[in-house]
Design a protein around this motif. Structure first.
Motif, mmCIF file in Angstrom:
data_model
loop_
_atom_site.group_PDB
_atom_site.id
_atom_site.type_symbol
_atom_site.label_atom_id
_atom_site.label_comp_id
_atom_site.label_asym_id
_atom_site.label_seq_id
_atom_site.Cartn_x
_atom_site.Cartn_y
_atom_site.Cartn_z
ATOM 1 N N ASP A 43 5.239 -52.741 23.407
ATOM 2 C CA ASP A 43 5.859 -52.115 24.603
ATOM 3 C C ASP A 43 6.472 -51.842 23.564
ATOM 4 O O ASP A 43 6.916 -50.336 23.050
ATOM 5 N N ARG A 87 -0.379 -43.151 29.920
ATOM 6 C CA ARG A 87 0.601 -44.555 29.947
ATOM 7 C C ARG A 87 1.785 -44.003 30.561
ATOM 8 O O ARG A 87 2.499 -44.926 31.399
ATOM 9 N N ASN A 110 2.828 -46.529 33.367
ATOM 10 C CA ASN A 110 4.200 -47.534 33.901
ATOM 11 C C ASN A 110 4.662 -47.368 35.210
ATOM 12 O O ASN A 110 5.090 -47.992 35.656
ATOM 13 N N SER A 169 2.578 -49.112 37.587
ATOM 14 C CA SER A 169 2.789 -50.734 37.888
ATOM 15 C C SER A 169 4.119 -51.184 37.999
ATOM 16 O O SER A 169 4.098 -52.696 39.054
ATOM 17 N N ASN A 170 4.810 -50.727 37.874
ATOM 18 C CA ASN A 170 6.696 -50.657 38.344
ATOM 19 C C ASN A 170 6.614 -50.540 40.359
ATOM 20 O O ASN A 170 6.884 -51.356 40.702
ATOM 21 N N GLY A 180 9.664 -50.305 29.491
ATOM 22 C CA GLY A 180 8.310 -48.697 30.292
ATOM 23 C C GLY A 180 8.649 -47.491 31.163
ATOM 24 O O GLY A 180 8.494 -46.257 30.478
ATOM 25 N N SER A 230 8.260 -44.099 29.149
ATOM 26 C CA SER A 230 8.063 -42.489 29.842
ATOM 27 C C SER A 230 8.874 -41.136 29.565
ATOM 28 O O SER A 230 8.390 -40.259 29.263
#
Length: 387
Positions: free
Chosen positions: A215, A278, A282, A285-286, A348, A352
């Motif tokens: 990251d 990507r 993020n 996933s969050n 993350g 973004s």
């Protein structure tokens, strides 16, 4: 120290005023001596040249007859008048030149004051002509220099914070790895199950460190504006469909569902798909990690005038209002998400945001009415709008 309220006019000192007076007196004396010398030379030339004297007499006689006047003209009078006008011009030029030099000295004095560290000071004089333009250029240069210095300070502070945060986040799992590997090295375990537990913990902590390094590398890379984006035309509908398939197994394990909608279909636009994926990775996933208590992850993409609006939202635990303003800050993590099970790197969302901004867009977050939403706004070019 300079006065806070500085006059916009250049005020001459008593010494400078004396210099101007002396300059004027000296100039007048020199001009008188020069005029006397020129007058004597002119008299000698006229008296020595009979034809020239006769020509001057004829001109005088013609003017006298034309106006029928008793005016007594002589070549000496116009000559003296001409020299007097020339003297005034020379005197004015000399005094103005000296005054300009004094103005330049005042400007140089202001520059020295600024160069001694008083970067909040600006040259206050309001002048016309080239000196006025020079002052404006100097002040603009000082402004840009101060801005560059402040930016450099912010960068240095940012680097220090980055090193501090990375050191802290790496040291914590590294301490655990060294501790458990030390137990294994010294044979401080009783059963094979205990050995496997130690190795599994060390392995998990190593993966956590690798995630942080990855990251951090990605964050550094996306912040480099000189790195070009690989812009291509793509169908947002197909991209989201593939994302939903990729996360289908993970969402089932967590007891959640993931759905998407796009308007229109196909939804053709331009962008760097690797970096945009990507971003969505993020956000999804969050939602899986931090959306505790929720059951849905919804993605909605639509065209609004010249922009593409993509909303990724979940019905899990809302984000506190105090955290919404900092959620895109580097290394910021919502307090409730600091457990070992869910705690991420805190990079993350910062990654973004950088990716979206490099596409000329924006990303914001809201958490209200039971939904936590991330709203992405991306500009569409003319070719995108036609599709």
């Amino acid at each position: 120290m300079k006065d806070e309220k500085k006059s916009t006019r250049i005020i001459l000192t008593s010494k400078e005023k004396s210099e101007l007076v002396i300059e004027g007196v000296v100039t007048v004396i020199l001009l008188i001596l020069l005029n006397l010398a020129m007058y004597m030379i002119l008299v000698q030339v006229v008296e020595a040249n009979q034809s020239l004297e006769e020509m001057i007499y004829n001109i005088k006689h013609a003017i006298h007859n034309m106006y029928d006047s008793n005016l007594s003209l002589s070549w000496r009078i116009p000559s003296l008048m001409f020299m007097g006008i020339a003297d005034l011009i020379v005197l004015y030029w000399r005094l103005i030149r000296r005054y300009r030099q004094m103005q330049q000295r005042h400007i140089i004095s202001e520059l020295h004051y600024i160069s001694n560290g008083h970067y909040d000071h600006r040259i206050p004089f309001k002048l016309g002509g080239d000196l006025g333009k020079l002052i404006q250029s100097i002040n603009a240069l000082v402004d840009s220099t101060v801005e560059a210095i402040e930016e450099e300070r912010r960068i240095e502070q940012s680097k220090d914070e980055l090193i501090t945060n990375v050191s802290h986040d790496i040291r914590t799992p590294l301490t655990s790895i060294i501790g458990f590997l030390g137990l294994i090295e010294e044979g401080n375990y009783r059963t094979t199950e205990e050995l496997l537990k130690y190795t599994h913990t060390a392995y998990s902590k190593a993966k956590q460190m690798k995630l942080l390094v990855d990251d951090l590398f990605e964050y550094t890379r996306v912040r480099q504006t000189n790195t070009p984006l690989n812009i291509i035309h793509f169908d947002m509908d197909q991209l989201l469909a593939q994302l939903v398939v990729d996360y289908e197994l993970e969402t089932e394990k967590s007891g959640k569902t993931i759905e998407y909608t796009t308007t229109p279909k196909p939804f053709v636009m331009s962008g760097d798909t690797d970096k945009l994926v990507r971003v969505f990775d993020n956000l999804i996933s969050n939602a899986l990690k931090y959306g505790q208590g929720g059951s849905k992850i919804l993605i909605d993409a639509k065209k609004v005038k010249e922009n593409a609006i993509i909303i990724v939202k979940n019905d899990g635990t809302p984000i506190p209002k105090k955290s919404l303003t900092h959620i895109f800050d580097r290394f910021y993590r919502v307090e409730e998400s600091r457990s070992q099970h869910t705690g991420g790197t805190g990079l993350g969302l910062a990654i973004s945001q950088n990716i979206i901004e490099r596409h000329g867009g924006s990303i914001t977050a809201t958490s209200e009415k039971g939904w936590t939403s991330f709203i992405i706004k991306l500009p569409l070019d003319n070719d995108d709008e036609k599709n």
